[in-house]
Design an enzyme around this catalytic site. Structure first.
Site, PDB file in Angstrom:
ATOM      1  N   ALA A  69       2.291  -2.578   1.430  1.00  0.00           N
ATOM      2  CA  ALA A  69       3.729  -2.356   1.563  1.00  0.00           C
ATOM      3  C   ALA A  69       4.051  -1.165   2.457  1.00  0.00           C
ATOM      4  CB  ALA A  69       4.347  -2.155   0.191  1.00  0.00           C
ATOM      5  N   THR A  70       3.190  -0.164   2.469  1.00  0.00           N
ATOM      6  CA  THR A  70       3.464   0.996   3.320  1.00  0.00           C
ATOM      7  C   THR A  70       3.519   0.539   4.777  1.00  0.00           C
ATOM      8  OG1 THR A  70       2.448   2.504   1.742  1.00  0.00           O
ATOM      9  CG2 THR A  70       2.597   3.271   4.026  1.00  0.00           C
ATOM     10  N   ASN A 149      10.910   2.326  -8.168  1.00  0.00           N
ATOM     11  CA  ASN A 149       9.574   2.413  -8.751  1.00  0.00           C
ATOM     12  C   ASN A 149       9.453   3.481  -9.828  1.00  0.00           C
ATOM     13  OD1 ASN A 149       9.963   3.743  -6.104  1.00  0.00           O
ATOM     14  ND2 ASN A 149       8.068   4.787  -6.618  1.00  0.00           N
ATOM     15  N   SER A 199       3.845  -6.375  -1.855  1.00  0.00           N
ATOM     16  CA  SER A 199       2.478  -5.838  -1.883  1.00  0.00           C
ATOM     17  C   SER A 199       1.662  -6.577  -2.946  1.00  0.00           C
ATOM     18  CB  SER A 199       2.550  -4.351  -2.221  1.00  0.00           C
ATOM     19  OG  SER A 199       1.263  -3.794  -2.251  1.00  0.00           O
ATOM     20  N   HIS A 201      -1.189  -5.568  -4.657  1.00  0.00           N
ATOM     21  CA  HIS A 201      -1.813  -4.896  -5.802  1.00  0.00           C
ATOM     22  C   HIS A 201      -0.830  -4.545  -6.907  1.00  0.00           C
ATOM     23  CE1 HIS A 201      -1.033  -0.433  -5.061  1.00  0.00           C
ATOM     24  NE2 HIS A 201      -0.661  -0.937  -3.912  1.00  0.00           N
ATOM     25  N   THR A 237      -8.012  -8.183  12.909  1.00  0.00           N
ATOM     26  CA  THR A 237      -8.550  -9.349  12.196  1.00  0.00           C
ATOM     27  C   THR A 237      -8.004  -9.375  10.772  1.00  0.00           C
ATOM     28  OG1 THR A 237     -10.541  -9.222  13.526  1.00  0.00           O
ATOM     29  CG2 THR A 237     -10.694 -10.501  11.485  1.00  0.00           C
ATOM     30  N   CYS A 314       2.876   8.100  -6.078  1.00  0.00           N
ATOM     31  CA  CYS A 314       2.858   8.525  -4.677  1.00  0.00           C
ATOM     32  C   CYS A 314       3.318   9.963  -4.512  1.00  0.00           C
ATOM     33  CB  CYS A 314       3.725   7.610  -3.834  1.00  0.00           C
ATOM     34  SG  CYS A 314       3.109   5.936  -3.872  1.00  0.00           S
TER      35      CYS A 314
HETATM   36  N1  PMP Z   1       7.321   0.612  -2.108  1.00  0.00           N
HETATM   37  C1  PMP Z   1       7.396   0.772  -3.442  1.00  0.00           C
HETATM   38  C2  PMP Z   1       8.719   0.620  -4.137  1.00  0.00           C
HETATM   39  C3  PMP Z   1       6.243   1.078  -4.178  1.00  0.00           C
HETATM   40  O1  PMP Z   1       6.318   1.240  -5.500  1.00  0.00           O
HETATM   41  C4  PMP Z   1       5.015   1.220  -3.479  1.00  0.00           C
HETATM   42  C5  PMP Z   1       3.737   1.585  -4.231  1.00  0.00           C
HETATM   43  N2  PMP Z   1       3.801   2.811  -4.918  1.00  0.00           N
HETATM   44  C6  PMP Z   1       4.994   1.031  -2.088  1.00  0.00           C
HETATM   45  C7  PMP Z   1       6.165   0.733  -1.443  1.00  0.00           C
HETATM   46  C8  PMP Z   1       3.715   1.177  -1.302  1.00  0.00           C
HETATM   47  O2  PMP Z   1       2.873   0.095  -1.541  1.00  0.00           O
HETATM   48  P1  PMP Z   1       1.367   0.004  -0.979  1.00  0.00           P
HETATM   49  O3  PMP Z   1       0.536   0.731  -1.978  1.00  0.00           O
HETATM   50  O4  PMP Z   1       1.069  -1.473  -0.944  1.00  0.00           O
HETATM   51  O5  PMP Z   1       1.343   0.613   0.369  1.00  0.00           O
END
Ligand code: PMP
Length: 366
Positions: A69-70, A149, A199, A201, A237, A314
């Site tokens: 997601a990042t 989050n 994302s 995970h 890839t 994070c």
């Molecule tokens: N957006 C939100 C709302 C999240 O909770 C997170 C994960 N903490 C991310 C983005 C980032 O996801 P990723 O670990 O897949 O980079």
């Protein structure tokens, strides 16, 4: 072991791991290779795309696989700023976004973009009207997350994006739907989003894979150049086993019993304040325990093999600015309990009892 940090990451679903291993062993060709091993790998990616597309009600061709997601958020935001910046230099977002949205936007603000932040009101809610008023003719992009989050607050994305599209149809709408995907309904057209980030995970897939979903007419300017994979949107890839396991996590997610209100109703309210709204995510509850610092409670629970989070994973070590934005008085006393579909009432009873014990023993130690 009781794991309540699912908003940080989920234990991968055993099916997703099985698919990962099998794909890594058997489908090891490079999806760009012209021989049959390459074609087979490409087919696996395309089948996975279809699974995600069905879930999100979108065209499989509009799914771009990324490293998570990042990267999806960075790609969506930087791409839109460079493709549509000529439509205007204003970007509107909220003050409670994840750093993977907040930081790219902070960077864009040093490059001539004006970033306007909508803050939660006194009730801790983002007001769609205020969002709408911030969007003017000079706006090129808006970004609004679906589920926060840290608190589980569900933002009124559909209302916000619909109104914005009505006011200025050129504005690109981006939604970080990471904490909503597979937990509350997330459909591309329902949200009126041009770009959606998800994302793997966070839903029982493996780490290091995610997707950016785009609407048909939105242009993507790649941020990583190379071999032109993912229809020229994201070179490199493809991580075929991770992509396949992402799709299997989508397929195997089964809704468990909704337990957040059980948790909410059974925590001892004499010394626990609930920081999450009533109608928030059914998976996230943020609470403050009077007189006990987050990390102290976290480690107490850990000594009993119960895992929670202090705010967002994070913002490790930092007191959360987002909780303050939501009006949480004592963010340094807050813990985030995030459930999965595997969580049970019994698990929660054990957690509640352990928090009680923690409160009683830690408070007497002061
Ligand atoms: N957006 C939100 C709302 C999240 O909770 C997170 C994960 N903490 C991310 C983005 C980032 O996801 P990723 O670990 O897949 O980079």
């Amino acid at each position: 072991m009781l794991y309540f940090d699912n908003a940080a990451t989920m234990q991968p679903h055993y099916k997703a791991l099985e698919v990962y291993k099998r794909t890594a062993e058997e489908v090891f060709g490079n999806p760009s290779s012209l021989h049959t091993l390459g074609v087979k790998a490409e087919q696996v990616i395309n089948e996975s795309r279809k699974v995600l597309a069905k879930e999100l009600s979108c065209d499989p061709d509009n799914i771009i696989f990324t490293s998570g997601a990042t990267e999806s958020n960075n790609l969506g935001l930087f791409s839109s700023a460079s493709a549509y910046g000529r439509n205007g230099s204003r970007i509107v977002t909220t003050s409670v976004e994840h750093p993977s949205v907040a930081e790219p936007l902070k960077y864009l603000s040093t490059k001539g973009f004006e970033v306007v932040y909508i803050k939660p009101d006194r009730n801790g809610e983002i007001n769609p009207q205020e969002f709408l008023e911030a969007v003017n003719d000079n706006t090129c992009l808006v970004s609004c997350m679906l589920v926060n989050n840290e608190t589980g607050y569900i933002l009124p994305v559909r209302r916000i994006f619909t109104a914005i599209k009505h006011k200025n149809s050129r504005v690109v709408t981006h939604c970080d739907a990471v904490q909503g995907f597979m937990k509350i309904p997330v459909k591309m057209t329902d949200l009126q989003a041009d770009l959606i980030t998800v994302s793997a995970h966070k839903i029982g897939g493996v780490k290091g894979v995610g997707a950016l979903i785009k609407s048909k007419n939105v242009r993507i300017i790649p941020q990583i150049y190379g071999g032109g994979q993912e229809r020229n949107s994201r070179s490199g890839t493809e991580n075929v086993p991770a992509i396949a396991s992402f799709a299997s996590a989508v397929e195997y997610t089964k809704k468990g019993e909704e337990l957040i209100s059980f948790l909410r109703n059974n925590l001892n309210r004499e010394y626990i304040t609930i920081n999450s709204p009533e109608n928030g995510s059914p998976y996230i509850l943020n609470v403050s325990v009077e007189g006990v610092k987050s990390e102290v409670m976290l480690h107490f629970l850990e000594s009993k093999e119960i895992y929670v989070s202090s705010g967002s994973a994070c913002s490790k070590g930092k007191v959360s600015g987002v909780l303050r934005e939501f009006g949480v008085k004592n963010p340094d006393f807050s813990i985030r309990i995030s459930l999965s579909d595997e969580s049970t009432k019994n698990d929660l009873r054990t957690l509640i009892k352990a928090i009680d014990e923690g409160y009683n023993s830690l408070l007497h130690m002061r």
